[in-house]
Motif scaffolding. Structure first.
Motif, PDB file in Angstrom:
ATOM      1  N   GLY A  17      -0.667  -3.877  21.579  1.00 17.96           N
ATOM      2  CA  GLY A  17      -0.022  -3.818  20.810  1.00 17.96           C
ATOM      3  C   GLY A  17       1.114  -3.136  20.658  1.00 17.96           C
ATOM      4  O   GLY A  17       2.728  -3.329  20.820  1.00 17.96           O
ATOM      5  N   LEU A  18       1.089  -1.944  21.157  1.00 17.30           N
ATOM      6  CA  LEU A  18       2.134  -0.513  22.292  1.00 17.30           C
ATOM      7  C   LEU A  18       3.176  -1.661  22.476  1.00 17.30           C
ATOM      8  O   LEU A  18       4.194  -0.714  23.362  1.00 17.30           O
ATOM      9  N   THR A  19       2.839  -2.480  23.804  1.00 16.58           N
ATOM     10  CA  THR A  19       3.526  -2.757  24.433  1.00 16.58           C
ATOM     11  C   THR A  19       4.750  -3.913  24.626  1.00 16.58           C
ATOM     12  O   THR A  19       5.708  -3.674  25.289  1.00 16.58           O
ATOM     13  N   PHE A  20       4.521  -4.651  23.654  1.00 19.72           N
ATOM     14  CA  PHE A  20       5.646  -5.010  22.471  1.00 19.72           C
ATOM     15  C   PHE A  20       6.666  -4.478  22.059  1.00 19.72           C
ATOM     16  O   PHE A  20       6.768  -2.947  21.651  1.00 19.72           O
ATOM     17  N   PRO A  21       8.327  -5.030  22.664  1.00 18.96           N
ATOM     18  CA  PRO A  21       8.879  -4.543  22.015  1.00 18.96           C
ATOM     19  C   PRO A  21       9.405  -3.181  20.499  1.00 18.96           C
ATOM     20  O   PRO A  21       8.723  -4.438  19.352  1.00 18.96           O
ATOM     21  N   GLU A  22       9.625  -2.245  20.453  1.00 15.95           N
ATOM     22  CA  GLU A  22      10.251  -1.412  19.270  1.00 15.95           C
ATOM     23  C   GLU A  22       8.471  -1.169  18.200  1.00 15.95           C
ATOM     24  O   GLU A  22       8.785  -1.655  16.951  1.00 15.95           O
ATOM     25  N   THR A  23       7.827  -1.236  19.316  1.00 16.24           N
ATOM     26  CA  THR A  23       6.303  -1.634  17.877  1.00 16.24           C
ATOM     27  C   THR A  23       5.968   0.387  18.188  1.00 16.24           C
ATOM     28  O   THR A  23       6.551   1.299  19.084  1.00 16.24           O
ATOM     29  N   SER A  24       5.560   0.523  16.552  1.00 18.46           N
ATOM     30  CA  SER A  24       4.951   1.938  16.581  1.00 18.46           C
ATOM     31  C   SER A  24       3.344   1.939  16.716  1.00 18.46           C
ATOM     32  O   SER A  24       3.054   0.608  15.512  1.00 18.46           O
ATOM     33  N   ALA A  25       1.906   2.675  16.599  1.00 17.55           N
ATOM     34  CA  ALA A  25       1.108   3.219  15.545  1.00 17.55           C
ATOM     35  C   ALA A  25       0.667   4.221  14.821  1.00 17.55           C
ATOM     36  O   ALA A  25       1.842   5.227  15.184  1.00 17.55           O
ATOM     37  N   GLY A  26       0.353   3.931  14.402  1.00 19.32           N
ATOM     38  CA  GLY A  26       0.484   4.472  12.636  1.00 19.32           C
ATOM     39  C   GLY A  26      -0.777   4.115  11.864  1.00 19.32           C
ATOM     40  O   GLY A  26      -1.882   3.860  11.588  1.00 19.32           O
ATOM     41  N   PRO A  27      -0.586   5.211  10.098  1.00 19.22           N
ATOM     42  CA  PRO A  27      -1.423   5.118   8.919  1.00 19.22           C
ATOM     43  C   PRO A  27      -0.770   3.991   8.870  1.00 19.22           C
ATOM     44  O   PRO A  27       0.042   3.370   8.376  1.00 19.22           O
ATOM     45  N   GLY A  28      -2.052   3.387   8.201  1.00 22.11           N
ATOM     46  CA  GLY A  28      -2.371   1.320   7.326  1.00 22.11           C
ATOM     47  C   GLY A  28      -2.838   1.937   5.838  1.00 22.11           C
ATOM     48  O   GLY A  28      -1.532   3.009   5.723  1.00 22.11           O
ATOM     49  N   TRP A  29      -3.890   1.436   5.018  1.00 24.72           N
ATOM     50  CA  TRP A  29      -3.640   1.691   3.584  1.00 24.72           C
ATOM     51  C   TRP A  29      -5.187   2.583   3.834  1.00 24.72           C
ATOM     52  O   TRP A  29      -5.493   2.166   4.553  1.00 24.72           O
TER      53      TRP A  29
END
Length: 125
Positions: A17-29
């Motif tokens: 998923g992080l290979t997709f443009p302007e994607t970031s990982a972070g906390p959800g709910w």
């Protein structure tokens, strides 16, 4: 401590998923982890009280939500989630999540395209 297959699957899906443009990982709910495109969530990993060797994923599937609900590892959607084509896949410790990676990667891409601004979605489309 070695990773469980479910943790390896989450790490692989997150990296993809992080290979997709302007994607970031972070906390959800609460206790979940998420992938975002321009601050809009398109995938959620985890669930409150979930053991290390299980995994829940929530993604928006406008094209294949109805078909996905026929799969044994997909929980029936209700309310807002069903109305907006979000699907919850859940894998118990004994489920072979790694056998479903191609499907989950396809869903991740579909969810990204559904949530991303149109110009970014067309890059993957």
């Amino acid at each position: 401590m070695p990773q469980t297959p479910h943790q390896r699957a989450e790490a692989e899906l997150t990296a993809y998923g992080l290979t997709f443009p302007e994607t970031s990982a972070g906390p959800g709910w609460t206790v979940t982890r998420a992938l975002y495109v321009r601050k809009k969530m398109f995938a959620v990993f985890g669930e409150k009280g979930e053991p290390r060797d299980a995994l829940t994923l929530i993604m928006k599937l406008p094209i294949s939500a109805e078909m996905a609900e026929e799969l044994a590892f997909v929980r029936p959607a209700k309310g807002w989630y069903k109305q907006h084509n979000w699907v919850t896949a859940h894998f118990e410790p004994d489920d072979d999540i790694l056998a479903e990676m191609a499907t989950l990667k396809g869903w991740l891409k579909q969810s990204y395209v559904a949530v991303a601004p149109k110009a970014l979605g067309r890059v993957l489309g």
